[in-house]
Design a protein around this motif. Structure first.
Motif, PDB file in Angstrom:
ATOM      1  N   MET A   1      48.026   4.607  18.250  1.00  0.00           N
ATOM      2  CA  MET A   1      48.513   4.155  16.954  1.00  0.00           C
ATOM      3  C   MET A   1      49.872   3.466  17.142  1.00  0.00           C
ATOM      4  O   MET A   1      50.672   3.880  17.957  1.00  0.00           O
ATOM      5  CB  MET A   1      48.653   5.351  16.023  1.00  0.00           C
ATOM      6  CG  MET A   1      49.111   4.984  14.670  1.00  0.00           C
ATOM      7  SD  MET A   1      48.553   6.252  13.533  1.00  0.00           S
ATOM      8  CE  MET A   1      49.500   5.854  12.155  1.00  0.00           C
ATOM      9  N   VAL A   2      50.087   2.431  16.390  1.00  0.00           N
ATOM     10  CA  VAL A   2      51.362   1.718  16.430  1.00  0.00           C
ATOM     11  C   VAL A   2      52.016   1.746  15.057  1.00  0.00           C
ATOM     12  O   VAL A   2      51.359   1.961  14.035  1.00  0.00           O
ATOM     13  CB  VAL A   2      51.203   0.253  16.901  1.00  0.00           C
ATOM     14  CG1 VAL A   2      50.656   0.191  18.297  1.00  0.00           C
ATOM     15  CG2 VAL A   2      50.361  -0.538  15.944  1.00  0.00           C
ATOM     16  N   ARG A   3      53.300   1.517  15.057  1.00  0.00           N
ATOM     17  CA  ARG A   3      54.076   1.506  13.825  1.00  0.00           C
ATOM     18  C   ARG A   3      54.736   0.138  13.681  1.00  0.00           C
ATOM     19  O   ARG A   3      55.317  -0.390  14.622  1.00  0.00           O
ATOM     20  CB  ARG A   3      55.123   2.602  13.891  1.00  0.00           C
ATOM     21  CG  ARG A   3      56.019   2.728  12.710  1.00  0.00           C
ATOM     22  CD  ARG A   3      55.365   3.182  11.454  1.00  0.00           C
ATOM     23  NE  ARG A   3      54.682   4.448  11.597  1.00  0.00           N
ATOM     24  CZ  ARG A   3      53.914   4.990  10.675  1.00  0.00           C
ATOM     25  NH1 ARG A   3      53.710   4.349   9.536  1.00  0.00           N
ATOM     26  NH2 ARG A   3      53.316   6.122  10.857  1.00  0.00           N
ATOM     27  N   LEU A   4      54.612  -0.430  12.503  1.00  0.00           N
ATOM     28  CA  LEU A   4      55.202  -1.719  12.171  1.00  0.00           C
ATOM     29  C   LEU A   4      56.441  -1.460  11.320  1.00  0.00           C
ATOM     30  O   LEU A   4      56.356  -0.783  10.287  1.00  0.00           O
ATOM     31  CB  LEU A   4      54.178  -2.546  11.403  1.00  0.00           C
ATOM     32  CG  LEU A   4      54.525  -3.954  10.990  1.00  0.00           C
ATOM     33  CD1 LEU A   4      54.919  -4.794  12.185  1.00  0.00           C
ATOM     34  CD2 LEU A   4      53.354  -4.577  10.264  1.00  0.00           C
ATOM     35  N   ARG A   5      57.569  -1.955  11.794  1.00  0.00           N
ATOM     36  CA  ARG A   5      58.831  -1.722  11.088  1.00  0.00           C
ATOM     37  C   ARG A   5      59.545  -3.044  10.822  1.00  0.00           C
ATOM     38  O   ARG A   5      59.423  -3.990  11.591  1.00  0.00           O
ATOM     39  CB  ARG A   5      59.738  -0.830  11.921  1.00  0.00           C
ATOM     40  CG  ARG A   5      59.223   0.575  12.073  1.00  0.00           C
ATOM     41  CD  ARG A   5      60.183   1.428  12.897  1.00  0.00           C
ATOM     42  NE  ARG A   5      59.757   2.803  12.946  1.00  0.00           N
ATOM     43  CZ  ARG A   5      58.930   3.308  13.846  1.00  0.00           C
ATOM     44  NH1 ARG A   5      58.438   2.531  14.778  1.00  0.00           N
ATOM     45  NH2 ARG A   5      58.588   4.579  13.825  1.00  0.00           N
TER      46      ARG A   5
END
Length: 66
Positions: A1-5
Motif C-alpha cells: 500500500m502507498v500513501r499520497l500526500r
C-alpha cells in the motif's frame, strides 16, 4: 500500500495534478491548492498518481510506502 500526500506549503495551485488525475486530486475554492481525493490509491491508480506527482512544478506531491 502507498500513501499520497500533498505539502500545502509548497503547492502554488498550478493544477497539473488535477489535469493528470482528476479522480485523485481537486483544488480548493479558496486558494486553488491541491486537495487529495484518494490518499491511498489502489495498485491500478498508482502509476497515474506517480505521473501527477512528477508533473507538479513545485514538487508538492509525494507517493510513498505506507
Amino acid at each position: 500500500m502507498v500513501r499520497l500526500r500533498a505539502d500545502l506549503d509548497r503547492c502554488r495551485g498550478a493544477g497539473q495534478c488535477v489535469f493528470t488525475a482528476p479522480d485523485l486530486f481537486d483544488q480548493d475554492d479558496a486558494a486553488g491548492l491541491v486537495v487529495v481525493l484518494d490518499p491511498a490509491p489502489g495498485p491500478d491508480r498508482q502509476p497515474l498518481a506517480a505521473r501527477a506527482a512528477d508533473a507538479c512544478p513545485n514538487r508538492a506531491l509525494t507517493l510513498s510506502p505506507d
